[in-house]
Design a protein around this motif. Structure first.
Motif, PDB file in Angstrom:
ATOM      1  N   VAL A 141       3.404   9.135   6.998  1.00  0.00           N
ATOM      2  CA  VAL A 141       2.531   8.357   6.124  1.00  0.00           C
ATOM      3  C   VAL A 141       2.829   6.879   6.287  1.00  0.00           C
ATOM      4  CG1 VAL A 141       1.866   7.931   3.727  1.00  0.00           C
ATOM      5  CG2 VAL A 141       2.519  10.225   4.441  1.00  0.00           C
ATOM      6  N   THR A 142       1.806   6.077   6.286  1.00  0.00           N
ATOM      7  CA  THR A 142       2.030   4.640   6.365  1.00  0.00           C
ATOM      8  C   THR A 142       0.923   3.870   5.667  1.00  0.00           C
ATOM      9  OG1 THR A 142       2.369   2.751   7.838  1.00  0.00           O
ATOM     10  CG2 THR A 142       0.813   4.421   8.565  1.00  0.00           C
ATOM     11  N   VAL A 179      -3.893   3.990   2.886  1.00  0.00           N
ATOM     12  CA  VAL A 179      -2.711   4.824   3.060  1.00  0.00           C
ATOM     13  C   VAL A 179      -3.145   5.952   3.968  1.00  0.00           C
ATOM     14  CG1 VAL A 179      -0.934   6.185   1.955  1.00  0.00           C
ATOM     15  CG2 VAL A 179      -1.980   4.272   0.735  1.00  0.00           C
ATOM     16  N   VAL A 180      -2.429   6.127   5.030  1.00  0.00           N
ATOM     17  CA  VAL A 180      -2.884   7.013   6.093  1.00  0.00           C
ATOM     18  C   VAL A 180      -1.814   8.038   6.406  1.00  0.00           C
ATOM     19  CG1 VAL A 180      -2.999   6.912   8.608  1.00  0.00           C
ATOM     20  CG2 VAL A 180      -4.590   5.598   7.260  1.00  0.00           C
ATOM     21  N   ARG A 181      -2.258   9.281   6.612  1.00  0.00           N
ATOM     22  CA  ARG A 181      -1.289  10.300   7.016  1.00  0.00           C
ATOM     23  C   ARG A 181      -1.723  10.898   8.342  1.00  0.00           C
ATOM     24  NH1 ARG A 181      -1.079  14.437   2.904  1.00  0.00           N
ATOM     25  NH2 ARG A 181       0.949  13.748   2.174  1.00  0.00           N
ATOM     26  N   ILE A 241      -7.147   9.283   6.110  1.00  0.00           N
ATOM     27  CA  ILE A 241      -6.945   8.381   4.984  1.00  0.00           C
ATOM     28  C   ILE A 241      -6.673   9.193   3.733  1.00  0.00           C
ATOM     29  CG2 ILE A 241      -8.033   6.595   3.581  1.00  0.00           C
ATOM     30  CD1 ILE A 241      -9.653   5.857   5.979  1.00  0.00           C
ATOM     31  N   ILE A 242      -5.590   8.911   3.052  1.00  0.00           N
ATOM     32  CA  ILE A 242      -5.282   9.659   1.829  1.00  0.00           C
ATOM     33  C   ILE A 242      -5.235   8.752   0.612  1.00  0.00           C
ATOM     34  CG2 ILE A 242      -4.080  11.543   2.957  1.00  0.00           C
ATOM     35  CD1 ILE A 242      -1.468  10.190   2.313  1.00  0.00           C
ATOM     36  N   GLY A 243      -5.561   7.516   0.799  1.00  0.00           N
ATOM     37  CA  GLY A 243      -5.564   6.637  -0.367  1.00  0.00           C
ATOM     38  C   GLY A 243      -5.896   5.239   0.088  1.00  0.00           C
ATOM     39  N   GLN A 244      -6.209   4.392  -0.865  1.00  0.00           N
ATOM     40  CA  GLN A 244      -6.372   2.996  -0.477  1.00  0.00           C
ATOM     41  C   GLN A 244      -6.044   2.069  -1.638  1.00  0.00           C
ATOM     42  OE1 GLN A 244     -10.451   3.534   0.859  1.00  0.00           O
ATOM     43  NE2 GLN A 244     -11.100   2.048  -0.686  1.00  0.00           N
ATOM     44  N   VAL A 245      -5.754   0.847  -1.280  1.00  0.00           N
ATOM     45  CA  VAL A 245      -5.383  -0.161  -2.255  1.00  0.00           C
ATOM     46  C   VAL A 245      -6.296  -1.362  -2.026  1.00  0.00           C
ATOM     47  CG1 VAL A 245      -3.546  -1.751  -2.951  1.00  0.00           C
ATOM     48  CG2 VAL A 245      -3.001   0.597  -2.338  1.00  0.00           C
ATOM     49  N   ALA A 263       0.828  -1.203   0.000  1.00  0.00           N
ATOM     50  CA  ALA A 263       0.000   0.000   0.000  1.00  0.00           C
ATOM     51  C   ALA A 263       0.860   1.250   0.000  1.00  0.00           C
ATOM     52  CB  ALA A 263      -0.920  -0.012   1.214  1.00  0.00           C
ATOM     53  N   LEU A 264       1.857   1.242   0.844  1.00  0.00           N
ATOM     54  CA  LEU A 264       2.715   2.414   0.953  1.00  0.00           C
ATOM     55  C   LEU A 264       3.483   2.656  -0.349  1.00  0.00           C
ATOM     56  CD1 LEU A 264       3.595   4.582   2.893  1.00  0.00           C
ATOM     57  CD2 LEU A 264       5.427   3.102   3.675  1.00  0.00           C
ATOM     58  N   ALA A 265       3.934   1.573  -0.977  1.00  0.00           N
ATOM     59  CA  ALA A 265       4.697   1.722  -2.218  1.00  0.00           C
ATOM     60  C   ALA A 265       3.842   2.345  -3.298  1.00  0.00           C
ATOM     61  CB  ALA A 265       5.222   0.364  -2.668  1.00  0.00           C
TER      62      ALA A 265
END
Lengths: 329, 390, 294
Positions: B273-274, B362-364, B372-376, B153-155
């Protein structure tokens, strides 16, 4: 006319006899009730009792406090695990533990022997930490996860074969090994060499004037203790099927010291009773509160202050008197 | 010896229990988790998650009419103790199922015991890939995301937000720390990031300033770290003290910043971010209800450990209901391929390796919260099934 | 080359200095206790933690940082005095004092650590510091708080040295360390001096705890952070030697700091430990010998 040491030793033997009988009865009961957990818990208590025995030889007889005896125990366990995974032979594992104990004891002894007292304690502490850390980071030894998959083995005595998976069977095997270790220790300590060690503890400056070299004496004691610890350690993976670096950590060494103090420093048998007591205590207190360290810490402090000879120290003089009365002409 | 009495008592209890009616029998779940020592903070979240789920399920009738009973034991973050306590729960407590182990060493060791005892266990915290990878076991299940999913996810975020980033790696020097860094490094390099250097600090380091010279010299845009707990507090606050956070984004493993240490890290966590399996900000109504209930009961936010633990009890409930039994083989079959609802969305347990597949977020960190700033998607993040034992 | 010294080596030395002052403060208390009372205080790390937790709690009650710097060490004096009189004295006169006090304080340390967990929970805290910002000189970057640590720590160390070597009180302490009975017959209130020294020692550890809390954060197992390093400093410097603690503290932390530039940091601990072992074998009294015996 037996001297005080021999008398107290005999009292210790009597206590070991009681221990042995109680243990056998326990095994019989456990087997009858088809118990697994309590027998294995008791087996574990015995194995760590062996480690405590090793600490007592150094502390109670030679006057050296080792805060890193788990090093030898843990290395014995790792070696045993590696051996057993290659060749599932009980005797080979034990033998390798014995050999390793001699070698490691010599190595460790050479470093630790130059110093005494608190310096000795700190060096043993530091050495154990350093080696534990190395193992913790060594991939081929499983790193922080340890080694899993030690197989269940069959222990062949010729006339009977017991499996390490059998709770009562293996308990009896471990009982035999640990009592044997106790026997050897007690025997050696009752000989002139043993008395020299006690003399060392009492006043190590005087011993050279008696014509003995303290360095060699201390080294022999150290190696002997290391062997006891290593051999005890070899039994662990047989019981639990795995080893992990925590076996070398300070908590293991610390527990052994607590065991000896609670049981009775310098009694040898105190290590065995102490280990059973501590295991029981931890199990009971642990279920009751997660702050078991406070309780055990307080009990330990209490023992140091009020019971310098431990619980066995309370009981043994009575038994010694009983025996003395019996052997009076 | 008191152990005699205990054995007799246990035996008597067992016989009387056997003659009691089955419907009143509770379903017993054993929890072996660190309640003391370095991981006690995680153990606390784990316990809260289990307790909350159990309370809720019991209030609505339990599992097939039977109440759930949780039996707790402290593993002291030591696999030897974990195995001993697990055996106690299996043999004396007669639990139907066991969970709660945190470190991968404990999970693996207890897993081996479970295999030999014919019981099932699940972990809700251990994230070493090997547990459902090359060291998988037919009796071990995992409902939390493993390291591979986290770094995937982070990548993805990294390739979108900071393509061709200059990355420096700082991890704790032990197996988990190193492998987490290695896993992310390979994912990152695949999406074009450039590795400037790496350094491994001893666990429980107090002072990371000795590495700052190196870090400063290589001028990274991104710092990836896999430290956790107290080490994170020290690393981040020291980074901030030394002004290194001004021009650098810090990213890291899921366990690096959690609700347990974010308070102590304070402002230094801003912008971290993680890739993680959970955030309190997940907008679903189930999650909002869950967070409310958790906060009311424990006066603290749930983190990934608490939430994954919460989800496990529901998974077990679903499996037992599907299998109509608590027998090991039947529950195992029911768990394989199980889909169930959790505060993080729907999770699926992959049959091939017993690993849960879930959406990764993806969390900041912003203002002390995990935004949450993104997801996979679950399938994109999950990675290959490398378990060959079954 | 000059660049290297300025941008790599020098910063490393300076940050090592801040760390060194911290270690010295912790080791100072330990060395005084060992040098004077012959007691190995295995719970010294927990007194360090005690100071930090006390500061945390008092801070929550609203007391400002500056006040805590003075208040916490003062509060720890009676605590230390009490511990010495009630616990240590019970085993002090036994022939194997070294071992029993080690064991006793080890047990006490266990209890304290779990008590912190009981009282504050297992998670870390970090009190804020009133000193923010940083300075940059000759390309070396140093946060102001660390600069404050170095300066304030330096003053404390100098103050302790002053007390021990230049005051009557210090003379009594050194006399009692050298020959207890003689000192007693000369009118030195030895029992009071012992208890007072122990109290002072743990108070120093507590002060270190307050000072370092904003830098290293506060959590129940924090006592273990420094204990091995502190013991190493005490042994290498000499049991009871203030100068020894300072020199050894600076030296060992610099070794660790600079070595981490070249070798994997995991090996810096073994190296430091190795120095201790060598010192014990070659010159067991340490660099500067024992308190009162120098």
């Amino acid at each position: 006319m037996p001297d005080a040491l021999t008398v107290s030793m005999r009292a210790s033997h009597a206590l070991v006899g009681i221990f042995l009988l109680a243990a056998i009865a326990f095994a019989a009961l456990g087997a009858a009730l088809n118990d697994t957990f309590y027998l294995r818990l008791a087996t574990e208590a015995l194995i760590f009792g062996g480690l405590a025995l090793s600490v007592d030889i150094l502390l109670g007889y030679t006057g050296l406090l080792s805060l890193g005896q788990a090093l030898y125990f843990g290395l014995g366990a790792y070696l045993s695990a590696v051996v057993l995974m290659a060749v599932p032979s009980f005797w080979l594992a034990l033998a390798s533990g014995l050999a390793a104990g001699l070698v490691l004891g010599l190595l460790g002894g050479i470093i630790a022997m130059r110093v005494r007292g608190v310096y000795f304690a700190l060096i043993t502490f530091g050495t154990a930490q350093v080696v534990a850390k190395v193992i913790y980071n060594t991939r081929s030894l499983g790193a922080s996860d340890g080694l899993l998959g030690v197989p269940v083995i069959d222990i062949n005595f010729g006339f009977v074969s017991l499996s390490s998976a059998s709770p009562a069977g293996f308990f009896l095997v471990v009982l035999a090994v640990i009592v044997l270790l106790y026997g050897v220790s007690a025997y050696i300590l009752d000989t002139p060499i043993g008395r020299l060690l006690i003399a060392l503890r009492a006043n190590d400056k005087r011993v050279p004037f008696l014509g003995y070299r303290t360095a060699t004496l201390r080294l022999s004691s150290f190696v002997f203790a290391a062997v006891i610890a290593t051999v005890s350690g070899t039994l662990y993976p047989m019981l639990r099927g795995f080893v992990s670096p925590e076996l070398l950590f300070f908590s293991t060494s610390g527990n052994a010291v607590i065991t000896v103090v609670l049981g009775g420093v310098g009694t040898l048998v105190g290590a065995l009773y102490g280990s059973v007591m501590l295991t029981l205590l931890k199990s009971v207190i642990g279920t009751w509160t997660e702050h078991h360290l406070i309780v055990i810490g307080l009990l330990f402090m209490g023992a140091v202050i009020f019971l310098p000879n431990g619980l066995i120290g309370l009981v043994r003089p009575f038994i010694a008197r009983l025996l003395a009365r019996e052997t009076k002409p | 010896m008191p152990t005699f009495k205990k054995s007799i008592f246990a035996a008597l209890l067992a016989t009387t229990a056997a003659t009691a009616t089955h419907a009143a029998d509770p379903v017993k779940i054993g929890v072996v988790t660190p309640l003391s020592g370095t991981y006690a903070g995680i153990g606390q979240q784990v316990r809260w998650g289990f307790d909350l789920a159990t309370k809720q399920i019991n209030a609505s009738g339990g599992i097939m009419g039977r109440q759930i009973e949780l039996l707790y034991e402290d593993e002291e973050a030591n696999p030897s103790v974990a195995v001993q306590k697990a055996e106690k729960l299996f043999q004396v407590g007669k639990v139907d199922f066991l969970t709660g182990t945190v470190s991968s060493g404990s999970t693996l060791a207890v897993g081996q015991l479970a295999e030999r005892a014919g019981k099932l266990i699940a972990t809700t915290v251990s994230f070493a890939d090997s547990i459902t990878g090359d060291r998988c076991s037919p009796n071990v299940f995992r409902v939390n995301a493993r390291a591979g999913q986290q770094s995937a996810a982070l990548a993805v975020w990294l390739s979108k937000e900071k393509p061709k980033a200059q990355v420096f790696y700082l991890g704790p020097d032990y197996e988990m720390g190193r492998s987490t860094v290695a896993a992310f490094k390979s994912s990152a390099e695949k999406v074009g990031a450039n590795t400037l250097g790496e350094v491994f600090a001893p666990l429980d380091s107090k002072d990371y300033t000795q590495y700052f010279g190196q870090i400063r010299a290589s001028r990274p845009q991104v710092l990836y770290t896999s430290v956790a707990g107290n080490d994170t507090v020290r690393l981040f606050t020291q980074l901030q003290e030394f002004g290194l956070l001004n021009n650098m984004t810090v990213v890291g493993a899921s366990g690096t910043v959690t609700s347990q240490n974010i308070g102590a890290i304070g402002k230094a966590a801003e912008g971290f971010v993680t890739g993680v399996g959970y955030s309190t900000e997940i907008p679903s109504p189930e999650n909002k209800k869950f967070v409310e209930a958790f906060k009311t009961a424990y006066k603290a936010d749930p983190d990934l450990y608490g939430t994954d633990s919460y989800g496990l009890i529901y998974a077990y409930k679903a499996a037992v209901e599907k299998a109509k039994s608590t027998e090991t083989d039947k529950v195992r079959d029911a768990l394989r391929g199980l889909k169930w609802a959790t505060p993080q969305g729907e999770k699926t347990i992959r049959a091939g390796d017993h690993q849960a597949i879930q959406t990764m977020y993806v969390v900041r960190v912003a203002n002390g919260e995990f935004k949450i700033i993104g997801q996979v998607s679950g399938d994109d993040a999950i990675g290959a099934d490398t378990c060959t034992r079954f | 080359m000059l660049d290297y010294i300025q941008f790599v080596l020098a910063p490393q030395v300076v940050t090592g200095l801040a760390f060194g002052v911290a270690v010295i403060l912790v080791a100072l208390g330990l060395t005084i206790i060992f040098g004077l009372l012959d007691v190995i205080n295995m719970s010294h790390g927990e007194f360090y933690a005690f100071g930090a937790f006390s500061a945390l709690a008092l801070n929550w009650l609203g007391l400002p940082f500056w006040l805590l710097l003075i208040l916490v060490p003062l509060l720890m004096l009676p605590v230390g005095y009490f511990v010495e009189r009630v616990l240590i004295q019970r085993v002090f006169n036994r022939p194997d004092r070294h071992v029993t006090t080690l064991l006793l304080t080890f047990g006490f340390g266990l209890v304290l650590e779990d008590a912190f967990r009981l009282g504050f929970g297992p998670n870390p805290y970090r009190p804020d510091t009133p000193i923010r910002g940083a300075v940059e000189f000759f390309g070396i970057f140093l946060p102001n708080y660390r600069l404050f640590l170095i300066v304030f720590g330096g003053f404390v160390i100098a103050g302790v040295a002053l007390i021990v070597y230049r005051t009557r009180l210090g003379a009594m302490v050194r006399a009692a360390a050298f020959d207890r009975n003689m000192a007693a017959s000369l009118g030195v209130p030895v029992a009071w001096v012992f208890a007072g020294a122990f109290a002072f020692g743990v108070s120093l550890a507590g002060l270190a705890g307050v000072l370092l809390a904003p830098v290293y954060s506060v959590f129940p197992t924090m006592g273990r952070d420094f204990i091995l390093m502190a013991f190493t400093v005490v042994i290498v410097g000499g049991m009871g030697s203030i100068a020894g603690a300072v020199v050894a503290g600076l030296f060992l932390t610099q070794v660790q700091s600079i070595a981490s530039l070249y070798i994997s940091p995991v090996w810096t601990d073994p190296i430091v430990f190795g120095i201790m072992v060598v010192m014990l074998m070659v010159r067991p009294q340490g660099l500067f010998g024992r308190l009162g015996h120098a």
